[in-house]
Design a protein around this motif. Structure first.
Motif, PDB file in Angstrom:
ATOM      1  N   HIS A  99      36.814  37.220  40.108  1.00 50.37           N
ATOM      2  CA  HIS A  99      37.853  36.365  40.675  1.00 50.37           C
ATOM      3  C   HIS A  99      38.784  35.811  39.603  1.00 50.37           C
ATOM      4  CE1 HIS A  99      35.790  35.704  44.741  1.00 50.37           C
ATOM      5  NE2 HIS A  99      34.987  36.475  44.058  1.00 50.37           N
ATOM      6  N   LYS A 100      38.237  35.670  38.387  1.00 48.14           N
ATOM      7  CA  LYS A 100      38.989  35.035  37.309  1.00 48.14           C
ATOM      8  C   LYS A 100      38.365  35.461  35.979  1.00 48.14           C
ATOM      9  CE  LYS A 100      39.938  30.292  35.658  1.00 48.14           C
ATOM     10  NZ  LYS A 100      39.651  28.858  35.941  1.00 48.14           N
ATOM     11  N   GLY A 137      35.023  24.076  38.612  1.00 46.06           N
ATOM     12  CA  GLY A 137      34.487  24.201  39.956  1.00 46.06           C
ATOM     13  C   GLY A 137      35.003  25.415  40.703  1.00 46.06           C
ATOM     14  N   GLU A 138      35.764  26.261  40.010  1.00 47.52           N
ATOM     15  CA  GLU A 138      36.351  27.438  40.635  1.00 47.52           C
ATOM     16  C   GLU A 138      35.407  28.632  40.509  1.00 47.52           C
ATOM     17  OE1 GLU A 138      40.879  29.108  40.927  1.00 47.52           O
ATOM     18  OE2 GLU A 138      40.151  28.499  38.961  1.00 47.52           O
ATOM     19  N   VAL A 139      35.303  29.435  41.569  1.00 51.11           N
ATOM     20  CA  VAL A 139      34.495  30.650  41.515  1.00 51.11           C
ATOM     21  C   VAL A 139      35.161  31.636  40.568  1.00 51.11           C
ATOM     22  CG1 VAL A 139      33.613  32.628  42.807  1.00 51.11           C
ATOM     23  CG2 VAL A 139      33.569  30.345  43.832  1.00 51.11           C
ATOM     24  N   VAL A 140      34.390  32.143  39.582  1.00 55.53           N
ATOM     25  CA  VAL A 140      34.955  33.085  38.618  1.00 55.53           C
ATOM     26  C   VAL A 140      34.397  34.492  38.796  1.00 55.53           C
ATOM     27  CG1 VAL A 140      35.501  31.334  36.894  1.00 55.53           C
ATOM     28  CG2 VAL A 140      33.246  32.403  36.860  1.00 55.53           C
ATOM     29  N   GLN A 141      33.128  34.600  39.165  1.00 59.08           N
ATOM     30  CA  GLN A 141      32.538  35.911  39.419  1.00 59.08           C
ATOM     31  C   GLN A 141      31.453  35.793  40.475  1.00 59.08           C
ATOM     32  OE1 GLN A 141      31.323  38.951  36.859  1.00 59.08           O
ATOM     33  NE2 GLN A 141      32.929  38.707  35.351  1.00 59.08           N
ATOM     34  N   VAL A 142      31.310  36.883  41.229  1.00 60.56           N
ATOM     35  CA  VAL A 142      30.212  37.009  42.183  1.00 60.56           C
ATOM     36  C   VAL A 142      29.531  38.340  41.893  1.00 60.56           C
ATOM     37  CG1 VAL A 142      29.530  37.133  44.606  1.00 60.56           C
ATOM     38  CG2 VAL A 142      31.445  35.666  43.919  1.00 60.56           C
ATOM     39  N   MET A 143      28.204  38.309  41.850  1.00 58.58           N
ATOM     40  CA  MET A 143      27.444  39.505  41.516  1.00 58.58           C
ATOM     41  C   MET A 143      26.398  39.744  42.595  1.00 58.58           C
ATOM     42  SD  MET A 143      25.503  40.211  37.893  1.00 58.58           S
ATOM     43  CE  MET A 143      23.753  40.116  38.219  1.00 58.58           C
ATOM     44  N   HIS A 144      26.345  40.979  43.113  1.00 62.28           N
ATOM     45  CA  HIS A 144      25.352  41.364  44.111  1.00 62.28           C
ATOM     46  C   HIS A 144      24.444  42.424  43.476  1.00 62.28           C
ATOM     47  CE1 HIS A 144      27.991  39.602  47.311  1.00 62.28           C
ATOM     48  NE2 HIS A 144      28.944  40.038  46.500  1.00 62.28           N
ATOM     49  N   LEU A 192      36.170  37.195  49.213  1.00 63.78           N
ATOM     50  CA  LEU A 192      36.857  38.131  48.343  1.00 63.78           C
ATOM     51  C   LEU A 192      38.291  37.672  48.102  1.00 63.78           C
ATOM     52  CD1 LEU A 192      35.527  41.506  49.744  1.00 63.78           C
ATOM     53  CD2 LEU A 192      34.896  40.397  47.622  1.00 63.78           C
ATOM     54  N   HIS A 193      38.445  36.664  47.232  1.00 66.63           N
ATOM     55  CA  HIS A 193      39.781  36.189  46.902  1.00 66.63           C
ATOM     56  C   HIS A 193      39.873  35.962  45.406  1.00 66.63           C
ATOM     57  CE1 HIS A 193      37.344  32.534  47.684  1.00 66.63           C
ATOM     58  NE2 HIS A 193      37.968  32.083  46.619  1.00 66.63           N
ATOM     59  N   LEU A 194      41.056  36.215  44.865  1.00 69.02           N
ATOM     60  CA  LEU A 194      41.279  36.019  43.444  1.00 69.02           C
ATOM     61  C   LEU A 194      41.706  34.587  43.189  1.00 69.02           C
ATOM     62  CD1 LEU A 194      43.247  39.283  42.624  1.00 69.02           C
ATOM     63  CD2 LEU A 194      40.791  38.887  42.408  1.00 69.02           C
ATOM     64  N   SER A 195      41.431  34.101  41.988  1.00 70.04           N
ATOM     65  CA  SER A 195      41.853  32.760  41.632  1.00 70.04           C
ATOM     66  C   SER A 195      43.374  32.706  41.536  1.00 70.04           C
ATOM     67  CB  SER A 195      41.249  32.359  40.281  1.00 70.04           C
ATOM     68  OG  SER A 195      41.846  33.115  39.242  1.00 70.04           O
ATOM     69  N   GLN A 196      43.903  31.489  41.591  1.00 68.06           N
ATOM     70  CA  GLN A 196      45.348  31.309  41.462  1.00 68.06           C
ATOM     71  C   GLN A 196      45.839  31.864  40.124  1.00 68.06           C
ATOM     72  OE1 GLN A 196      47.514  30.419  43.635  1.00 68.06           O
ATOM     73  NE2 GLN A 196      49.335  30.147  42.337  1.00 68.06           N
ATOM     74  N   ALA A 197      45.058  31.636  39.074  1.00 72.44           N
ATOM     75  CA  ALA A 197      45.448  32.116  37.745  1.00 72.44           C
ATOM     76  C   ALA A 197      45.554  33.635  37.715  1.00 72.44           C
ATOM     77  CB  ALA A 197      44.436  31.637  36.703  1.00 72.44           C
ATOM     78  N   THR A 198      44.618  34.310  38.376  1.00 76.41           N
ATOM     79  CA  THR A 198      44.644  35.765  38.398  1.00 76.41           C
ATOM     80  C   THR A 198      45.772  36.295  39.275  1.00 76.41           C
ATOM     81  OG1 THR A 198      42.254  35.903  37.989  1.00 76.41           O
ATOM     82  CG2 THR A 198      43.301  37.840  38.966  1.00 76.41           C
ATOM     83  N   ARG A 199      45.989  35.643  40.410  1.00 73.28           N
ATOM     84  CA  ARG A 199      47.036  36.120  41.320  1.00 73.28           C
ATOM     85  C   ARG A 199      48.422  36.010  40.697  1.00 73.28           C
ATOM     86  NH1 ARG A 199      44.308  33.036  45.194  1.00 73.28           N
ATOM     87  NH2 ARG A 199      45.992  31.494  45.163  1.00 73.28           N
TER      88      ARG A 199
END
Length: 344
Positions: A99-100, A137-144, A192-199
């Motif tokens: 995400h970031k 507090g922002e989601v940066v990565q999700v791992m499955h 499944l959303h990108l951070s504001q910084a990435t977008r």
């Protein structure tokens, strides 16, 4: 059979079990370099602040699969106290959602959740979800992570004793007698959303979207692995599983010899992709299904050949999907591997 079905039913009842790790994991400058070396990823943004700054980052950029280190630390409680009844776990699928970009100094907090339990062809497949948030507090990565739980009926009965004889001190071997802890609440929203910084950031990739063509092949790369590489990765990543370095244990697990870590081969693949991409932070998703393994014998060098091609392009988002192929000794070790990337 009834006992097996009861065990599966018990595991299914634990789906959704969640906890947040008490402490944060601080991403260190030298740890990034250590890990990049372990997965043979020499992109300058992992090594040089000047190179990272030239791409618009405030510090060294974390390699794609680096997050497996804090995930392993975070997941230990789950595998020791909740997911019980298995002697060995075999990794099958891995998905990283970026995400970031994560850089030096970021403090990651992990939420751990048993996401699903499935029984397919007599095997128990368990998926664990790690959601990482940073100091904002922002989601940066999700791992499955999906693993197959293997019992003593499928491996040599002496494997537990063999593991205890060679595993490094400070690592607790999972026990069948421990009781699951209570659920610790719900995980943060990690859709499944990108951070504001990435977008809003324009990727600084080596290839422009307007120059990309479906079917274009990436320059191939061959990575070599020795037993020393496996031992080094085990130490850097904290993966103490002796099937990756102990001749006395690998055969008891039904393996022909010591094998490379699945996460190591994924890290090699991610480095292959970001070297071509030119901007490590432009990759937003990396998914790998492991179909085979890389054998590394004590007296020879193992190798993995990586190839890839552009599968599809989305002009609206200026993104591409890359299909990655990895082969070792003529066998495909990735059943299906894809990466989603943003292009400038």
């Amino acid at each position: 059979m009834e006992a097996t079905l009861d065990a599966v039913g018990h595991m299914e009842s634990l789906v959704g079990h969640h906890y947040r790790v008490d402490d944060y994991y601080e991403v260190g400058r030298e740890k990034i370099r250590e890990y990049a070396r372990a997965v043979q990823d020499f992109h300058p943004a992992h090594w040089s602040e000047d190179a990272a700054d030239a791409l618009g980052y405030s510090g060294l950029v974390m390699p794609t699969t680096f997050v497996s280190i804090p995930a392993m630390l975070a997941n230990r409680r789950l595998f020791e106290t909740v997911i019980t009844g298995y002697d060995v776990f075999v990794q099958t699928d891995q998905v990283f959602e970026m995400h970031k970009p994560v850089v030096t100094g970021d403090r990651l907090v992990s939420d751990v959740e048993l996401e699903s339990v499935r029984r397919i062809a007599g095997r128990d497949l368990l998926t664990v979800k790690n959601t990482f948030t940073d100091q904002t507090g922002e989601v940066v990565q999700v791992m499955h992570t999906t693993v197959v739980g293997v019992t003593g009926e499928e491996v040599d009965a002496g494997i537990s004793d063999a593991v205890k004889r060679v595993v490094m001190h400070g690592i607790e071997v999972p026990s069948r007698t421990k009781v699951a802890e209570t659920n610790g609440g719900s995980a943060p929203d990690a859709g499944l959303h990108l951070s504001q910084a990435t977008r809003t950031r324009v990727p600084r990739t080596a290839i422009r979207f307007d120059d990309a063509t479906v079917g274009t092949e990436l320059p191939p790369r061959i990575a070599t692995l020795t037993r020393g590489d496996l031992v080094n990765y085990a130490g850097v990543a904290g993966d103490a599983n002796p099937i990756h370095w102990a001749d006395s244990v690998a055969p008891l697990a039904g393996l022909p010899d010591v094998i490379a870590h699945g996460m190591l081969t994924m890290g090699l693949g991610a480095g292959f992709l970001t070297e071509w991409l030119g901007d490590p932070g432009a990759m937003t998703r990396y998914a790998v299904r492991l179909s085979n393994y890389t054998v590394v014998e004590s007296n020879t060098v193992g190798s993995v050949e990586f190839t890839g091609r552009i599968k599809s392009l989305d002009p609206e988002t200026k993104t591409a999907v890359i299909v990655l192929v990895a082969k070792s000794a003529g066998r495909k070790i990735f059943g299906l591997a894809t990466a989603e990337v943003r292009l400038r």
